[in-house]
Write a protein that holds these residues in place. Structure first.
Motif, PDB file in Angstrom:
ATOM      1  N   VAL A  64      44.741  44.661  44.932  1.00  0.00           N
ATOM      2  CA  VAL A  64      45.359  46.168  43.602  1.00  0.00           C
ATOM      3  C   VAL A  64      43.952  46.316  43.550  1.00  0.00           C
ATOM      4  O   VAL A  64      42.874  45.808  43.019  1.00  0.00           O
ATOM      5  CB  VAL A  64      45.977  45.114  43.254  1.00  0.00           C
ATOM      6  N   ASP A  65      44.066  48.025  42.825  1.00  0.00           N
ATOM      7  CA  ASP A  65      42.502  48.457  42.816  1.00  0.00           C
ATOM      8  C   ASP A  65      43.049  48.104  41.016  1.00  0.00           C
ATOM      9  O   ASP A  65      43.533  48.438  40.172  1.00  0.00           O
ATOM     10  CB  ASP A  65      42.734  49.589  42.562  1.00  0.00           C
ATOM     11  N   GLY A  67      40.700  49.409  38.667  1.00  0.00           N
ATOM     12  CA  GLY A  67      39.892  50.544  37.758  1.00  0.00           C
ATOM     13  C   GLY A  67      38.784  50.176  38.300  1.00  0.00           C
ATOM     14  O   GLY A  67      37.583  50.739  39.058  1.00  0.00           O
ATOM     15  N   ASP A  68      37.859  48.674  37.960  1.00  0.00           N
ATOM     16  CA  ASP A  68      36.212  49.119  38.077  1.00  0.00           C
ATOM     17  C   ASP A  68      36.590  47.714  38.766  1.00  0.00           C
ATOM     18  O   ASP A  68      34.772  47.805  39.207  1.00  0.00           O
ATOM     19  CB  ASP A  68      35.693  48.008  36.744  1.00  0.00           C
ATOM     20  N   CYS A  69      37.303  46.768  40.170  1.00  0.00           N
ATOM     21  CA  CYS A  69      37.119  46.138  40.952  1.00  0.00           C
ATOM     22  C   CYS A  69      38.762  46.678  41.985  1.00  0.00           C
ATOM     23  O   CYS A  69      38.947  46.466  41.518  1.00  0.00           O
ATOM     24  CB  CYS A  69      36.587  44.794  39.999  1.00  0.00           C
ATOM     25  N   VAL A  70      38.354  45.783  43.243  1.00  0.00           N
ATOM     26  CA  VAL A  70      38.982  45.638  44.238  1.00  0.00           C
ATOM     27  C   VAL A  70      40.076  44.154  43.892  1.00  0.00           C
ATOM     28  O   VAL A  70      38.569  43.682  44.090  1.00  0.00           O
ATOM     29  CB  VAL A  70      39.457  46.718  45.028  1.00  0.00           C
ATOM     30  N   GLY A  71      40.805  44.116  44.166  1.00  0.00           N
ATOM     31  CA  GLY A  71      40.944  42.791  44.143  1.00  0.00           C
ATOM     32  C   GLY A  71      42.182  41.528  44.729  1.00  0.00           C
ATOM     33  O   GLY A  71      43.138  42.865  44.446  1.00  0.00           O
TER      34      GLY A  71
END
Length: 71
Positions: A64-65, A67-71
């Protein structure tokens, strides 16, 4: 034109990332790849190295994106 020099099939996400890091800019990612295969067969584009990530799909289903990271 020469053919594909190397082909790797990643079985899990960690292996895919390691292969892409090792191969660098010589890699073309194959993830289903109908376009890549058509290009190869028509001699329009022949990649040096293919990294097949098709088997990694289940591990990427939860990415999942944020915004400031992908996890």
């Amino acid at each position: 034109m020469t053919g594909v020099q190397e082909y790797y099939r990643a079985e899990h996400l960690e292996q895919a990332l390691e292969l892409l890091a090792d191969v660098g800019d010589r890699a073309t990612v194959l993830a289903g790849g109908t376009d890549v295969m058509v290009w190869i067969h028509s001699d329009r584009f022949v990649p040096h190295t293919i990294v097949d990530v098709w088997n990694v799909r289940p591990e990427c289903a939860e990415i999942v994106d944020h915004g400031d990271c992908v996890g």
